[in-house]
Design a protein around this motif. Sequence first.
Motif, PDB file in Angstrom:
ATOM      1  N   GLY A   1      45.498  -9.847  -1.215  1.00  0.00           N
ATOM      2  CA  GLY A   1      44.860 -11.024  -1.807  1.00  0.00           C
ATOM      3  C   GLY A   1      44.241 -12.045  -0.884  1.00  0.00           C
ATOM      4  O   GLY A   1      43.951 -13.156  -1.311  1.00  0.00           O
TER       5      GLY A   1
ATOM      6  N   SER B   1      42.351 -18.794   0.477  1.00  0.00           N
ATOM      7  CA  SER B   1      43.382 -17.976  -0.182  1.00  0.00           C
ATOM      8  C   SER B   1      44.759 -18.244   0.409  1.00  0.00           C
ATOM      9  O   SER B   1      44.905 -18.369   1.642  1.00  0.00           O
ATOM     10  CB  SER B   1      43.093 -16.487   0.012  1.00  0.00           C
ATOM     11  N   ILE B   2      45.742 -18.272  -0.475  1.00  0.00           N
ATOM     12  CA  ILE B   2      47.127 -18.442  -0.008  1.00  0.00           C
ATOM     13  C   ILE B   2      47.479 -17.292   0.945  1.00  0.00           C
ATOM     14  O   ILE B   2      48.118 -17.480   1.980  1.00  0.00           O
ATOM     15  CB  ILE B   2      48.088 -18.480  -1.218  1.00  0.00           C
TER      16      ILE B   2
ATOM     17  N   ASN C   1      42.814  -5.655  -0.226  1.00  0.00           N
ATOM     18  CA  ASN C   1      42.176  -6.394  -1.315  1.00  0.00           C
ATOM     19  C   ASN C   1      41.347  -5.394  -2.118  1.00  0.00           C
ATOM     20  O   ASN C   1      41.233  -4.223  -1.733  1.00  0.00           O
ATOM     21  CB  ASN C   1      41.312  -7.532  -0.768  1.00  0.00           C
TER      22      ASN C   1
ATOM     23  N   ASP D   1      42.376  -1.282  -5.416  1.00  0.00           N
ATOM     24  CA  ASP D   1      42.264  -2.046  -6.665  1.00  0.00           C
ATOM     25  C   ASP D   1      43.652  -2.026  -7.300  1.00  0.00           C
ATOM     26  O   ASP D   1      44.190  -0.940  -7.580  1.00  0.00           O
ATOM     27  CB  ASP D   1      41.227  -1.353  -7.558  1.00  0.00           C
ATOM     28  N   VAL D   2      44.239  -3.198  -7.535  1.00  0.00           N
ATOM     29  CA  VAL D   2      45.638  -3.217  -8.022  1.00  0.00           C
ATOM     30  C   VAL D   2      45.781  -2.653  -9.438  1.00  0.00           C
ATOM     31  O   VAL D   2      46.893  -2.447  -9.907  1.00  0.00           O
ATOM     32  CB  VAL D   2      46.270  -4.635  -7.985  1.00  0.00           C
TER      33      VAL D   2
ATOM     34  N   VAL E   1      47.921 -11.966  -5.885  1.00  0.00           N
ATOM     35  CA  VAL E   1      46.793 -11.457  -6.662  1.00  0.00           C
ATOM     36  C   VAL E   1      46.770 -12.127  -8.036  1.00  0.00           C
ATOM     37  O   VAL E   1      47.821 -12.282  -8.659  1.00  0.00           O
ATOM     38  CB  VAL E   1      46.946  -9.926  -6.858  1.00  0.00           C
TER      39      VAL E   1
ATOM     40  N   LYS F   1      51.510 -15.009 -16.140  1.00  0.00           N
ATOM     41  CA  LYS F   1      52.567 -15.383 -15.195  1.00  0.00           C
ATOM     42  C   LYS F   1      53.951 -15.191 -15.817  1.00  0.00           C
ATOM     43  O   LYS F   1      54.909 -14.856 -15.125  1.00  0.00           O
ATOM     44  CB  LYS F   1      52.395 -16.835 -14.732  1.00  0.00           C
TER      45      LYS F   1
HETATM   46  N1  LIG Z   1      46.035 -21.797  -5.726  1.00  0.00           N
HETATM   47  C1  LIG Z   1      47.020 -22.319  -6.424  1.00  0.00           C
HETATM   48  O1  LIG Z   1      47.145 -23.532  -6.582  1.00  0.00           O
HETATM   49  C2  LIG Z   1      48.058 -21.414  -7.046  1.00  0.00           C
HETATM   50  C3  LIG Z   1      49.130 -21.981  -7.741  1.00  0.00           C
HETATM   51  C4  LIG Z   1      50.106 -21.159  -8.294  1.00  0.00           C
HETATM   52  C5  LIG Z   1      49.981 -19.790  -8.160  1.00  0.00           C
HETATM   53  N2  LIG Z   1      48.931 -19.261  -7.515  1.00  0.00           N
HETATM   54  C6  LIG Z   1      48.864 -17.798  -7.419  1.00  0.00           C
HETATM   55  O2  LIG Z   1      48.733 -17.400  -6.072  1.00  0.00           O
HETATM   56  C7  LIG Z   1      48.044 -16.154  -5.982  1.00  0.00           C
HETATM   57  C8  LIG Z   1      46.884 -16.278  -5.015  1.00  0.00           C
HETATM   58  O3  LIG Z   1      45.976 -17.249  -5.462  1.00  0.00           O
HETATM   59  P1  LIG Z   1      44.927 -17.979  -4.515  1.00  0.00           P
HETATM   60  O4  LIG Z   1      44.902 -19.393  -4.911  1.00  0.00           O
HETATM   61  O5  LIG Z   1      45.158 -17.636  -3.101  1.00  0.00           O
HETATM   62  O6  LIG Z   1      43.542 -17.356  -5.060  1.00  0.00           O
HETATM   63  P2  LIG Z   1      42.588 -16.220  -4.480  1.00  0.00           P
HETATM   64  O7  LIG Z   1      41.496 -16.057  -5.490  1.00  0.00           O
HETATM   65  O8  LIG Z   1      42.178 -16.524  -3.095  1.00  0.00           O
HETATM   66  O9  LIG Z   1      43.498 -14.914  -4.498  1.00  0.00           O
HETATM   67  C9  LIG Z   1      43.522 -13.999  -5.554  1.00  0.00           C
HETATM   68  C10 LIG Z   1      43.258 -12.631  -4.956  1.00  0.00           C
HETATM   69  O10 LIG Z   1      43.399 -11.611  -5.933  1.00  0.00           O
HETATM   70  C11 LIG Z   1      42.465 -10.593  -5.561  1.00  0.00           C
HETATM   71  N3  LIG Z   1      42.196  -9.672  -6.648  1.00  0.00           N
HETATM   72  C12 LIG Z   1      41.617  -9.945  -7.854  1.00  0.00           C
HETATM   73  N4  LIG Z   1      41.465  -8.805  -8.558  1.00  0.00           N
HETATM   74  C13 LIG Z   1      41.970  -7.798  -7.803  1.00  0.00           C
HETATM   75  C14 LIG Z   1      42.116  -6.401  -7.992  1.00  0.00           C
HETATM   76  N5  LIG Z   1      41.696  -5.795  -9.100  1.00  0.00           N
HETATM   77  N6  LIG Z   1      42.678  -5.668  -7.000  1.00  0.00           N
HETATM   78  C15 LIG Z   1      43.110  -6.256  -5.858  1.00  0.00           C
HETATM   79  N7  LIG Z   1      43.033  -7.583  -5.630  1.00  0.00           N
HETATM   80  C16 LIG Z   1      42.440  -8.338  -6.592  1.00  0.00           C
HETATM   81  C17 LIG Z   1      41.226 -11.393  -5.202  1.00  0.00           C
HETATM   82  O11 LIG Z   1      40.273 -10.625  -4.489  1.00  0.00           O
HETATM   83  C18 LIG Z   1      41.830 -12.509  -4.378  1.00  0.00           C
HETATM   84  O12 LIG Z   1      41.896 -12.160  -3.020  1.00  0.00           O
HETATM   85  C19 LIG Z   1      47.618 -15.825  -7.436  1.00  0.00           C
HETATM   86  O13 LIG Z   1      48.591 -14.993  -8.018  1.00  0.00           O
HETATM   87  C20 LIG Z   1      47.632 -17.186  -8.097  1.00  0.00           C
HETATM   88  O14 LIG Z   1      47.779 -17.119  -9.486  1.00  0.00           O
HETATM   89  C21 LIG Z   1      47.962 -20.031  -6.950  1.00  0.00           C
END
Ligand SMILES: NC(=O)c1ccc[n+]([C@@H]2O[C@H](COP(=O)([O-])OP(=O)(O)OC[C@H]3O[C@@H](n4cnc5c(N)ncnc54)[C@H](O)[C@@H]3O)[C@@H](O)[C@H]2O)c1
Length: 330
Positions: A15, A21-22, A41, A67-68, A96, A168
């Motif tokens: 991800g 991205s986190i 990814n 692809d997940v 993800v 979630k």
């Molecule tokens: N950003 C926040 O404030 C926050 C808060 C709570 C939870 N989260 C969770 O943290 C996680 C990461 O979020 P983020 O903010 O870094 O966003 P992000 O969009 O950077 O990360 C999401 C990732 O999922 C990947 N992804 C999507 N579809 C995919 C697939 N089919 N196969 C493989 N990878 C796929 C994307 O390419 C991306 O890299 C997520 O689960 C999100 O729900 C984020």
Amino acid sequence: MANHILKGKKGIIFGALDEKSIAWKTAQQCYAEGAEIILTNAPIALRMGAINQLAKACGDAPVIGADVTSSEDIEKLLQQSMEHFNGKIDFILHSVGMSLNIRKAHHYTDLNYEFQHKTFDISAMSLHRVLQAAYKKDALNEWGSVVALTYIAAQRVFPDYNEMADAKALLESISRSFGYHYGVKKKGELYRPNQTKVDAVNDAWDKFDSKEVYDIFSEQWLKECHRVLKPTGMTDVWDETLQYLAEWKKEIPDLPEINFDIEAEQTFEEIKDLKPLVYRKIFENEELFQQIVLTIFPEKKVLKLLLNYFESKETSIYKTLSEKLKILIV
Ligand SMILES: NC(=O)c1ccc[n+]([C@@H]2O[C@H](COP(=O)([O-])OP(=O)(O)OC[C@H]3O[C@@H](n4cnc5c(N)ncnc54)[C@H](O)[C@@H]3O)[C@@H](O)[C@H]2O)c1
């Protein structure tokens, strides 16, 4: 400052899309702490190219597209990772998530269910897919960990989080249920996000050979509950307790006295803040007081400390308690 707390550990990070991205920041931190990582990814995200900069900065970490939503991709990813690491994996970060309905601006009350399938598949079922593949391949090391990212909307209403709240909730349920099965396999333990230990039901007395045996057990214990409960459903075990106590005193008179007045101060500290209702129930039952309370506090030292304590309180419930106790211990 890095302390190399992950030295020798090997992990897969899902991800990392860009610097926001986190997973991006986590990968940098894991590498700085000494871990060897593989980045993954969706193939379409890899085409954007940014992940290659991250890979370079993380000791030329391999980047493997997966692809997940594809079991085949996930199995290949694990296989290639184990080959690269020449052994099992210590940690997986599942970072993800994606909501098609949010992307297409569908309100929660107007969801497109095809989109919703996809959202659940990417954001939640994918965790099961990764865990199941790892479980079947026995790809995780003992004490290995898998981390997935949830959000408070899984458990509280956050209207704008839309269908992701449901995704979630599913993700959390999968982490609990698969966490249990993995824990049993690896003889490990399952912890909640707040680090409290999950105490799953696996005691010998709670295991049954068949549903029929479970039915018989349930009927027997419900009948037993019915026997000792009052019609209001409240327990009425004091009578039985008294009988047992009297029996016990008769049959084994040589047992030492249970005298809680020996460590009066300590006992007082331990019991003084029981709910006033508990004290009221005890003080209202004179037989119980005479036969049990005065048996365990024979010198009344603890009772006198309690009396002083109740008298020092302002509220009316404590005033009532102190009046009752004063009468009982004169
Ligand atoms: N950003 C926040 O404030 C926050 C808060 C709570 C939870 N989260 C969770 O943290 C996680 C990461 O979020 P983020 O903010 O870094 O966003 P992000 O969009 O950077 O990360 C999401 C990732 O999922 C990947 N992804 C999507 N579809 C995919 C697939 N089919 N196969 C493989 N990878 C796929 C994307 O390419 C991306 O890299 C997520 O689960 C999100 O729900 C984020």
